[in-house]
Design an enzyme around this catalytic site. Structure first.
Site, PDB file in Angstrom:
ATOM      1  CD1 TRP A 325      -2.977   1.417   0.907  1.00  0.00           C
ATOM      2  CD2 TRP A 325      -1.395   2.400   2.155  1.00  0.00           C
ATOM      3  NE1 TRP A 325      -3.433   2.665   1.283  1.00  0.00           N
ATOM      4  CE2 TRP A 325      -2.496   3.289   2.039  1.00  0.00           C
ATOM      5  CE3 TRP A 325      -0.296   2.808   2.900  1.00  0.00           C
ATOM      6  CZ2 TRP A 325      -2.505   4.543   2.640  1.00  0.00           C
ATOM      7  CZ3 TRP A 325      -0.309   4.057   3.486  1.00  0.00           C
ATOM      8  CH2 TRP A 325      -1.404   4.906   3.356  1.00  0.00           C
ATOM      9  CG  HIS A 326       3.467   2.246   3.215  1.00  0.00           C
ATOM     10  ND1 HIS A 326       2.902   1.188   3.888  1.00  0.00           N
ATOM     11  CD2 HIS A 326       3.379   3.310   4.053  1.00  0.00           C
ATOM     12  CE1 HIS A 326       2.505   1.606   5.081  1.00  0.00           C
ATOM     13  NE2 HIS A 326       2.773   2.879   5.205  1.00  0.00           N
ATOM     14  N   GLY A 327       3.797   1.640  -1.369  1.00  0.00           N
ATOM     15  CA  GLY A 327       4.453   1.931  -2.635  1.00  0.00           C
ATOM     16  C   GLY A 327       4.785   0.669  -3.395  1.00  0.00           C
ATOM     17  CG  PHE A 469       3.388   6.474   1.073  1.00  0.00           C
ATOM     18  CD1 PHE A 469       4.377   6.013   0.230  1.00  0.00           C
ATOM     19  CD2 PHE A 469       3.718   6.805   2.363  1.00  0.00           C
ATOM     20  CE1 PHE A 469       5.686   5.899   0.683  1.00  0.00           C
ATOM     21  CE2 PHE A 469       5.017   6.688   2.829  1.00  0.00           C
ATOM     22  CZ  PHE A 469       6.006   6.236   1.984  1.00  0.00           C
TER      23      PHE A 469
END
Lengths: 469, 108
Positions: A325-327, A469
């Site tokens: 989800w962060h990257g 993000f």
């Protein structure tokens, strides 16, 4: 438009004045706040306003279908289509390049090279946040936690509300949308809480996070091979403080701004570095994301109710996806895997309480958890996997001279960590003291506090870390 | 014994409800009026303008060029001159310089 800038101050003063002047006409207030939120978003890149609107319409239509049909299969299909479309949009903007690069690497290694359709995809700011909010809305309607709204403007405001639009907290539909039905009372506003959270957020961002970033963490991570173990240790501890102060500052300011407009958001951080176990850490860090992942992913996967092995798998899957989800990068997957693996091991050892019991010391547990979290931050912060490994290898080098342990760097790290050990009711006490003071004292205090931060702070505010993000 | 139909959902909701009360920042906080917030904002802006006239001028210069922006730039420079004469701009610079001196201290 960054929070700690004059542009935002002017924007906020205008929105504050007009929104409260519209308090007698709630529908107009809602439309105005929605328009202001779109203006706020357009300030980053107006082209993505359409994407924000599209995401909202998809979720609104799905919720309307769920609300108007009695057939369980149709409801299920509507929620599935909405979630898939949300994830396709997120996936295209966030993971398309990563997927093709990884595929290209694999094809290259097996000697089957192809011309893949690479595109220069710009990441819309806040897409991960507003996508998760949209999913939360549809699922909450499906689970009958809230009623589907008839008015598209309600959903537009929920998804685009500017304080939390670009970096959270990820506010649940069931927490925010019911607030739209209540008329905020202009004589009963959380002014003390809002002001103090904004001041506290500015302090953490402009002083602690900014200086640790430029004077310590950026240097240590830019060229880790240049530094010895002491500098690298201080560097990663500094980064731990920086990312906490940066991200929690955004959340605090967002909560404070929303409070001044008459809306409440839940707490997003709760002194995370005083956690005695990894599960405790995840109850304190980015709470809106960790509880989102728990309720919309971990528990639907079966949580801990399908046996030990499945629990470990579920924990690992949840944290891997949390990392992703962060990257779109392997380093985020490793970060997620470390946390997922750590949580699984902690559970296998008999849970957090047992682990704390083994260490026989509360402080030792805090120290161990903090350093494990720091180890994972190395992968999170480093630009590449090889850089992260170079950083870790540097811990064996004890002969290099110490360059980064300046008094200011050390003082900022200590200050950032001491925040975590302040009594839990510190905010409440400070708010009580503030709110009981005469109005002019409160006003002068706020003005001087901001002026001092302005004097200490850097000339140009750096973007918040979580914007990427 | 068969599980209730929506047990997973209930577990999630119960956990969230428990957690939610711990996350409530508003409990026990004091309420004030919008008027009070307006006064705080107004005084705050005046204090920032008094002490950081230089920042104000810099911001005005960053505005896209148009007649209003030109007027804002001129006004901000005039304001900066007044604040320098008043001495508040010097206080701001002195505080900033003291902090920057701390930054320049060498590694231990």
């Amino acid at each position: 438009m960054l929070f700690p800038t004059l542009n935002f101050l002017i924007f906020f003063v205008i929105v504050f004045a007009i929104s409260w002047s519209l308090i007698g006409r709630m529908a107009w207030r809602k439309y105005f706040l929605t328009a202001a939120s779109y203006v706020f978003y357009a300030y980053w890149d107006w082209r993505f306003c359409g994407l924000l609107f599209l995401s909202t319409v998809i979720n609104h239509l799905a919720a309307r279908v769920i609300a108007t049909t009695d057939r369980a299969s149709t409801k299920k299909r509507a929620v599935a289509i909405a979630v898939v479309l949300d994830l396709v949009i997120l996936g295209f903007f966030k993971y398309y390049g990563f997927f093709l690069e990884s595929l290209d690497d694999v094809l290259h290694q097996v000697g089957w090279q192809r011309d893949l359709p690479f595109l220069e995809v710009i990441l819309p700011v806040g897409i991960s946040f507003f996508t998760f909010q949209g999913i939360s809305y549809v699922i909450d309607v499906y689970r009958e936690k809230i009623e589907a709204r008839r008015d598209l403007a309600d959903v537009m405001l929920y998804i685009s509300f500017f304080p939390q639009l670009v970096a959270g907290p990820i506010v649940r539909a069931s927490d925010f949308i019911p607030q739209l039905d209540r008329r905020p009372d202009p004589s009963r506003v959380l002014v003390g809480l809002g002001m103090l959270l904004i001041l506290w957020g500015l302090f953490k961002k402009q002083i602690l996070a900014s200086y640790i970033a430029i004077d310590l963490a950026d240097k240590a991570f830019f060229d880790p091979a240049r530094y010895g173990a002491v500098d690298l240790l201080i560097g990663v501890w500094g980064y731990a403080v920086q990312i906490y102060c940066d991200f929690s500052a955004y959340s605090d300011i967002a909560i404070g701004v929303a409070a001044l407009l008459g809306y409440t958001f839940p707490r997003n951080f709760d002194q995370p570095y005083r956690a005695v176990s990894l599960s405790d850490f995840w109850r304190r860090w980015h709470i809106s994301l960790s509880s989102w992942l728990r309720d919309y992913l971990y528990i639907p996967l079966g949580g801990n109710r399908k046996g030990r092995a499945r629990t470990y798998v579920n924990l690992t899957i949840t944290m891997l996806l949390g990392g992703l989800w962060h990257g779109a990068a392997w380093k985020f997957l490793i970060w997620g895997a470390l946390h997922g693996g750590g949580l699984a091991v902690e559970r296998a050892l008999g849970g957090a309480d047992r682990v704390v019991g083994w260490t026989r010391s509360h402080l030792l547990s805090v120290f161990l958890v903090f350093n494990f979290v720091c180890l994972a931050w190395i992968f999170f912060r480093a630009r590449t996997m090889s850089e992260a490994l170079t950083y870790i290898a540097g811990f064996a080098n004890w002969s290099a001279p110490v360059e980064l342990a300046t008094p200011l760097n050390l003082a900022l790290i200590v200050a950032g960590l001491l925040i975590h050990f302040a009594p839990r009711d510190t905010l409440g006490r400070a708010e009580g003291l503030f709110s009981r003071s005469p109005l002019i004292v409160r006003a002068v205090f706020c003005g001087l506090f901001i002026a001092v931060i302005d004097a200490f702070g850097l000339d140009d505010a750096a973007p918040f870390i979580y914007f990427q993000f | 014994m068969p599980r209730p139909k929506h047990s997973r959902r209930r577990v999630s909701e119960d956990a969230y409800a428990r957690h939610k009360s711990e996350l409530d920042l508003t409990h026990g906080m004091h309420l004030s009026s919008v008027r009070a917030a307006s006064v705080i904002l107004a005084v705050g802006i005046v204090i920032i303008a008094l002490f950081n006239a230089q920042g104000l001028a810099k911001w005005a210069q960053s505005l896209p060029q148009n007649p209003v922006a030109d007027w804002t730039v001129l006004a901000s420079f005039q304001w900066q001159g007044w604040m320098q004469a008043l001495g508040t701009a010097e206080i701001f610079d002195a505080v900033r310089e003291a902090f920057y001196a701390l930054r320049r201290l060498p590694s231990l």
